[in-house]
Design a protein around this motif. Sequence first.
Motif, PDB file in Angstrom:
ATOM      1  N   ASP A  50       0.738   9.682  -8.604  1.00 50.15           N
ATOM      2  CA  ASP A  50      -0.711   9.503  -8.674  1.00 50.15           C
ATOM      3  C   ASP A  50      -1.241   8.765  -7.446  1.00 50.15           C
ATOM      4  O   ASP A  50      -2.335   9.084  -6.948  1.00 50.15           O
ATOM      5  N   LEU A  51      -0.467   7.798  -6.923  1.00 54.34           N
ATOM      6  CA  LEU A  51      -0.897   7.105  -5.710  1.00 54.34           C
ATOM      7  C   LEU A  51      -0.762   8.016  -4.493  1.00 54.34           C
ATOM      8  O   LEU A  51      -1.561   7.932  -3.553  1.00 54.34           O
ATOM      9  N   GLN A  55      -5.874   9.761  -1.024  1.00 56.35           N
ATOM     10  CA  GLN A  55      -5.876   9.734   0.440  1.00 56.35           C
ATOM     11  C   GLN A  55      -6.214   8.361   0.992  1.00 56.35           C
ATOM     12  O   GLN A  55      -5.705   7.956   2.039  1.00 56.35           O
ATOM     13  N   GLU A  56      -7.075   7.640   0.294  1.00 52.18           N
ATOM     14  CA  GLU A  56      -7.414   6.281   0.739  1.00 52.18           C
ATOM     15  C   GLU A  56      -6.173   5.394   0.682  1.00 52.18           C
ATOM     16  O   GLU A  56      -5.918   4.606   1.590  1.00 52.18           O
ATOM     17  N   ALA A  62      -0.168   3.595   5.281  1.00 53.22           N
ATOM     18  CA  ALA A  62       0.301   3.821   6.651  1.00 53.22           C
ATOM     19  C   ALA A  62       0.094   2.574   7.502  1.00 53.22           C
ATOM     20  O   ALA A  62       0.931   2.237   8.348  1.00 53.22           O
ATOM     21  N   ARG A  63      -1.015   1.872   7.297  1.00 56.18           N
ATOM     22  CA  ARG A  63      -1.260   0.645   8.057  1.00 56.18           C
ATOM     23  C   ARG A  63      -0.253  -0.431   7.687  1.00 56.18           C
ATOM     24  O   ARG A  63       0.205  -1.195   8.538  1.00 56.18           O
ATOM     25  N   GLU A  64       0.094  -0.501   6.396  1.00 55.10           N
ATOM     26  CA  GLU A  64       1.055  -1.512   5.966  1.00 55.10           C
ATOM     27  C   GLU A  64       2.436  -1.252   6.576  1.00 55.10           C
ATOM     28  O   GLU A  64       3.123  -2.180   7.011  1.00 55.10           O
ATOM     29  N   VAL A  65       2.847   0.019   6.597  1.00 56.88           N
ATOM     30  CA  VAL A  65       4.146   0.351   7.176  1.00 56.88           C
ATOM     31  C   VAL A  65       4.141   0.040   8.661  1.00 56.88           C
ATOM     32  O   VAL A  65       5.114  -0.481   9.218  1.00 56.88           O
ATOM     33  N   SER A  66       3.022   0.345   9.331  1.00 62.04           N
ATOM     34  CA  SER A  66       2.915   0.041  10.751  1.00 62.04           C
ATOM     35  C   SER A  66       3.032  -1.458  10.991  1.00 62.04           C
ATOM     36  O   SER A  66       3.691  -1.906  11.931  1.00 62.04           O
ATOM     37  N   THR A 169      -6.339  -2.791  -3.307  1.00 61.49           N
ATOM     38  CA  THR A 169      -7.061  -2.635  -4.554  1.00 61.49           C
ATOM     39  C   THR A 169      -8.520  -2.981  -4.312  1.00 61.49           C
ATOM     40  O   THR A 169      -8.904  -3.486  -3.273  1.00 61.49           O
ATOM     41  N   HIS A 170      -9.339  -2.698  -5.288  1.00 58.86           N
ATOM     42  CA  HIS A 170     -10.758  -3.014  -5.156  1.00 58.86           C
ATOM     43  C   HIS A 170     -10.981  -4.512  -5.212  1.00 58.86           C
ATOM     44  O   HIS A 170     -10.211  -5.248  -5.822  1.00 58.86           O
TER      45      HIS A 170
END
Length: 352
Positions: A50-51, A55-56, A62-66, A169-170
């Motif tokens: 589900d995650l 796309q968000e 991707a930013r966290e992995v970077s 998260t929000h």
Amino acid sequence: MAMMRLRREDPRVVGTFKLHRRLGAGGMGVVYLGSDRRGQRVALKVIRPDLAEDQEFRSRFAREVSAARRIRGGCTARLVAADLDATRPWFATQYVPGPSLHDKVAESGPLSAAETAAVGAALAEGLVAVHEAGVVHRDLKPSNILLSPKGPRIIDFGIAWSTGASTLTHVGTAVGSPGFLAPEQVRGQPVTPASDVFSLGATLAYATLGDSPFGQGSSEVMLYRVVHEEPQLRGVPAALAPLLRACLAKSPQERPSTLQLSLRLKEIAAREARGLGPSASRPAAAPARPPGPRRPAGAGPARGGARQQRPRSGARRAADRRLLRQRLIVFVTVTLLVALGIAAAQGCQGPV
């Protein structure tokens, strides 16, 4: 770390890694024990379906992995590989053998002041490198600390937050584990390195108490206590209590920096290893003298003088026992400090 057999629905191969066992599952996905063609073992996390469709989430992930790629040393599990474009994104980190701090305390009981300070110093030093890379862990807790043969390792950066990026998260939604996350996380306020300091303080309190300093209860109760109540540190060694209380300050500005925390914990570990902590430096109470008839002034030694020496013999035996305990603590702590020194010299890189 406990391992479980693969289930029918589990993949057998992800990327170039063959999967062997399940290591666990969490809010973001399942973690597997895998290995590459050279036999290098990894902990590989596959994101929930589900995650993966969000796309968000993918862009933030991707930013966290970077950001995780920028972390060097720091007593963390090194990022080995990742595929952010897969149907279900995944990333692999160095596999770290050894129990978690949570399991260690549950099985063997709370750590001593010297052991806790030594572990905490290494973790604080690791967080210095993490924060210098622009990353905040956000879920530091006993189960995310592995006690490897080369020193403690910080794992599971799955919900980590990189400086300047939006959270996973929000706003207003707490991310982390109740009892260990910082008050500002509960309130949905900006997360900073000081948030990890709070979590580390709660984690070290757990190491000495065997429980969260905010007790037990439902998530709602725990979150309320973190924001509105003071931590319960009764039972924490006197050498550590003031520093841990500073880490658990409600205001981020009142907490020590990770560098200050690392230096202070190293001092405490060294002092406790030498038996110079508050408990060791406190003089023992003199044994009470039993009541007896008073001798007239100028009288010679009372009969049974040999019996009057017994209280001193008992005190001497108590002192010998204290000395034996101190020597045992010094031996265990020095052994741990030597292991941590070796880890630091090797850049806190765990075994492959």
